[in-house]
Scaffold this active site. Structure first.
Site, short mmCIF file in Angstrom:
data_model
loop_
_atom_site.label_atom_id
_atom_site.label_comp_id
_atom_site.label_asym_id
_atom_site.label_seq_id
_atom_site.Cartn_x
_atom_site.Cartn_y
_atom_site.Cartn_z
N HIS A 24 -23.93 12.97 -11.96
CA HIS A 24 -24.26 12.03 -10.90
C HIS A 24 -25.07 10.85 -11.43
O HIS A 24 -26.15 11.03 -11.99
CB HIS A 24 -25.05 12.76 -9.82
CG HIS A 24 -25.03 12.10 -8.49
ND1 HIS A 24 -25.61 12.64 -7.37
CD2 HIS A 24 -24.47 10.93 -8.07
CE1 HIS A 24 -25.43 11.85 -6.33
NE2 HIS A 24 -24.75 10.80 -6.73
N THR A 38 -1.81 6.43 1.03
CA THR A 38 -2.36 7.74 0.70
C THR A 38 -3.26 8.20 1.84
O THR A 38 -3.44 7.49 2.84
CB THR A 38 -3.17 7.69 -0.60
OG1 THR A 38 -4.30 6.82 -0.40
CG2 THR A 38 -2.32 7.17 -1.75
N ASP A 73 0.84 -1.19 0.00
CA ASP A 73 0.00 0.00 0.00
C ASP A 73 0.88 1.25 0.00
O ASP A 73 1.92 1.29 0.66
CB ASP A 73 -0.91 0.02 1.22
CG ASP A 73 -2.12 0.92 1.04
OD1 ASP A 73 -3.24 0.39 0.96
OD2 ASP A 73 -1.94 2.15 0.99
N ASP A 108 4.23 1.93 -4.16
CA ASP A 108 3.26 2.40 -5.14
C ASP A 108 3.16 1.38 -6.27
O ASP A 108 4.18 0.98 -6.84
CB ASP A 108 3.74 3.75 -5.68
CG ASP A 108 2.73 4.45 -6.57
OD1 ASP A 108 1.75 3.80 -6.99
OD2 ASP A 108 2.93 5.64 -6.85
N ARG A 115 -23.68 16.46 -7.51
CA ARG A 115 -22.41 16.13 -8.16
C ARG A 115 -22.58 16.18 -9.68
O ARG A 115 -23.57 15.66 -10.20
CB ARG A 115 -21.97 14.73 -7.73
CG ARG A 115 -20.80 14.15 -8.49
CD ARG A 115 -20.64 12.67 -8.21
NE ARG A 115 -20.23 12.41 -6.87
CZ ARG A 115 -20.40 11.24 -6.24
NH1 ARG A 115 -21.02 10.26 -6.87
NH2 ARG A 115 -19.98 11.07 -4.99
N TYR A 131 -13.15 8.49 -12.49
CA TYR A 131 -12.94 7.31 -11.64
C TYR A 131 -13.47 6.05 -12.31
O TYR A 131 -12.74 5.07 -12.51
CB TYR A 131 -13.62 7.49 -10.28
CG TYR A 131 -13.86 6.19 -9.56
CD1 TYR A 131 -12.80 5.32 -9.28
CD2 TYR A 131 -15.14 5.80 -9.18
CE1 TYR A 131 -13.03 4.10 -8.64
CE2 TYR A 131 -15.38 4.60 -8.55
CZ TYR A 131 -14.32 3.75 -8.28
OH TYR A 131 -14.54 2.55 -7.65
N SER A 132 -14.76 6.06 -12.67
CA SER A 132 -15.36 4.83 -13.21
C SER A 132 -14.77 4.46 -14.56
O SER A 132 -14.66 3.26 -14.89
CB SER A 132 -16.88 4.97 -13.29
OG SER A 132 -17.26 6.09 -14.05
N THR A 166 -15.70 -2.27 -9.68
CA THR A 166 -16.92 -1.63 -9.20
C THR A 166 -18.05 -1.74 -10.22
O THR A 166 -17.80 -1.84 -11.43
CB THR A 166 -16.64 -0.14 -8.92
OG1 THR A 166 -17.85 0.55 -8.65
CG2 THR A 166 -15.97 0.53 -10.12
N ASP A 167 -19.28 -1.65 -9.74
CA ASP A 167 -20.42 -1.63 -10.66
C ASP A 167 -20.51 -0.30 -11.41
O ASP A 167 -21.25 -0.19 -12.40
CB ASP A 167 -21.72 -1.91 -9.91
CG ASP A 167 -22.04 -0.90 -8.82
OD1 ASP A 167 -21.20 -0.03 -8.53
OD2 ASP A 167 -23.13 -1.00 -8.22
N LYS A 223 -25.84 15.78 4.84
CA LYS A 223 -25.97 16.45 3.54
C LYS A 223 -26.46 15.46 2.48
O LYS A 223 -26.02 14.32 2.44
CB LYS A 223 -24.63 17.02 3.09
CG LYS A 223 -23.84 17.76 4.17
CD LYS A 223 -24.52 19.03 4.64
CE LYS A 223 -23.65 19.74 5.67
NZ LYS A 223 -24.35 20.90 6.28
N LEU A 224 -27.33 15.96 1.61
CA LEU A 224 -27.82 15.17 0.49
C LEU A 224 -27.53 15.88 -0.81
O LEU A 224 -27.89 17.05 -1.00
CB LEU A 224 -29.34 14.96 0.60
CG LEU A 224 -29.85 13.72 1.32
CD1 LEU A 224 -31.36 13.72 1.30
CD2 LEU A 224 -29.32 12.46 0.68
N LYS A 231 -11.48 2.69 -13.89
CA LYS A 231 -11.73 1.33 -13.40
C LYS A 231 -12.19 0.43 -14.55
O LYS A 231 -11.80 -0.73 -14.63
CB LYS A 231 -12.77 1.33 -12.28
CG LYS A 231 -12.24 1.82 -10.95
CD LYS A 231 -11.07 1.00 -10.42
CE LYS A 231 -11.49 -0.41 -10.02
NZ LYS A 231 -10.35 -1.19 -9.45
#
Length: 335
Positions: free
Chosen positions: A277, A38, A35, A61, A274, A151-152, A124-125, A206-207, A155
């Site tokens: 989103h 981070t 690891d 890394d 976001r 990010y997605s 991830t899904d 928060k939402l 991945k």
């Protein structure tokens, strides 16, 4: 006889819980954690596991091929969790996600290929994009990739690299794409621990947007038991989707956390949504359940959330020093 296992990203949220679960339930494994440590990692928690004796640690890394090749050469199985994983961070600065998730995974694959090791790749899904709120569709192993964020997309790229190395070079690998995890040791920038620690600090939860976004929640221990089912019985070259039928919208999650904390269910506030989103995730884990016989332990989201709230209450050392910084960062973006 011990089996040597290398866990990349083993000081992060899911990886750390995987290491703990393995040490507690599968004593045949001798674990090395690799690891970078981070901001989202927890080296102290890894040190706390050393009473198990069958664990060692390498600070390094995965983008450094020398570190990766040395670590992989001295193991039998690689479980690859290491990744940059926070969507909001990827929107502010995508490049760390490109380097870690793409270049880092390529280094792992080349090391596995050279030394002929067994690999399981964690994903991830979110690589599938999202589903309509009012649909009954679910992601399956055949769903087309359609990522929405840096990010997605990185991945998704890492998944495709693994699939290419399986087909082109015949490496011994399996893959899994899992729905949203929750549980102990999750960084407080993530949705559920942020709301829990807000309440503990006297801040309103928060939402994003209207809170209607749906996620398919799974307790981290259930995710990790599924990974072991794949390691034990999964077919080389196959992809398995991990989910616990835990669909719930964000508004309900926040209201449940408030209720379990003894507060009125409406004591939260809406913040800026976001960008891009995703609206809904849902996993069809039929293949995992029918072929490998896996079932989740935590099928009641309230039970899992109550356990998670208790953990954050009892372990303020893990998050208290960072709370002010995290909230200040969100405040700058109106969130």
């Amino acid at each position: 006889m011990s089996v040597k296992m290398l866990v990349t990203g083993g000081a992060g949220f899911i990886g750390l819980n995987f290491v703990r679960w393995t040490l507690e339930n599968r004593p045949e494994y001798e674990i090395t954690v690799l690891d970078k440590l981070t901001y989202a990692a927890n080296g102290g928690a890894i040190n706390g596991l050393k009473n198990f004796k069958k664990i060692s640690f390498i600070k390094g890394d995965i983008c450094d091929p020398n570190v990766v090749f040395d670590a992989v050469e001295n193991t039998e199985i690689v479980v690859h969790f290491a990744a940059e994983s926070h969507n909001d961070n990827s929107l502010h600065d995508p490049m760390p996600f490109v380097y870690t998730n793409i270049v880092g995974t390529a280094n792992i694959l080349e090391a596995v290929r050279k030394f002929d090791k067994r690999l399981h790749h964690i994903s991830t899904d979110e690589v599938y994009g999202d589903l309509a709120i009012d649909s009954s569709d679910k992601f399956t192993p055949e769903t087309r990739y359609n990522p929405s964020s840096p990010y997605s997309s990185t991945k998704a790229g890492s998944d495709l690299l693994v699939k290419a190395w399986i087909r082109s070079f015949g490496i011994k690998a399996t893959l899994s794409n899992c729905s949203n995890n929750y549980g102990a040791y999750q960084h407080i920038e993530k949705f559920i621990p942020r709301q829990i620690t807000n309440i503990l600090c006297g801040i309103k939860p928060k939402l994003y947007g209207n809170g209607a976004q749906v996620r398919d929640w799974i307790h981290v221990d259930d995710h990790n038991s599924a990974v072991h089912a794949i390691l034990d019985k999964g077919k080389i070259g196959e992809l398995y989707l991990i989910g616990a039928n835990g669909e719930c919208d964000n508004k309900t999650i926040v209201e449940t956390i408030l209720e379990l904390s003894g507060l009125p269910k409406d004591q939260y506030e809406f913040v800026s949504d976001r960008p891009g989103h995703d609206q809904r995730y849902a996993i069809d884990s039929t293949k995992l359940r029918q072929e490998l016989g896996w079932e989740p332990k935590y099928t009641d989201i309230r039970e899992g959330l109550a356990q998670t709230i208790k953990w954050y209450e009892d372990n303020a050392y893990f998050w208290k020093s960072e709370k002010q910084f995290v909230e200040a960062k969100y405040a700058k973006s109106g969130q």
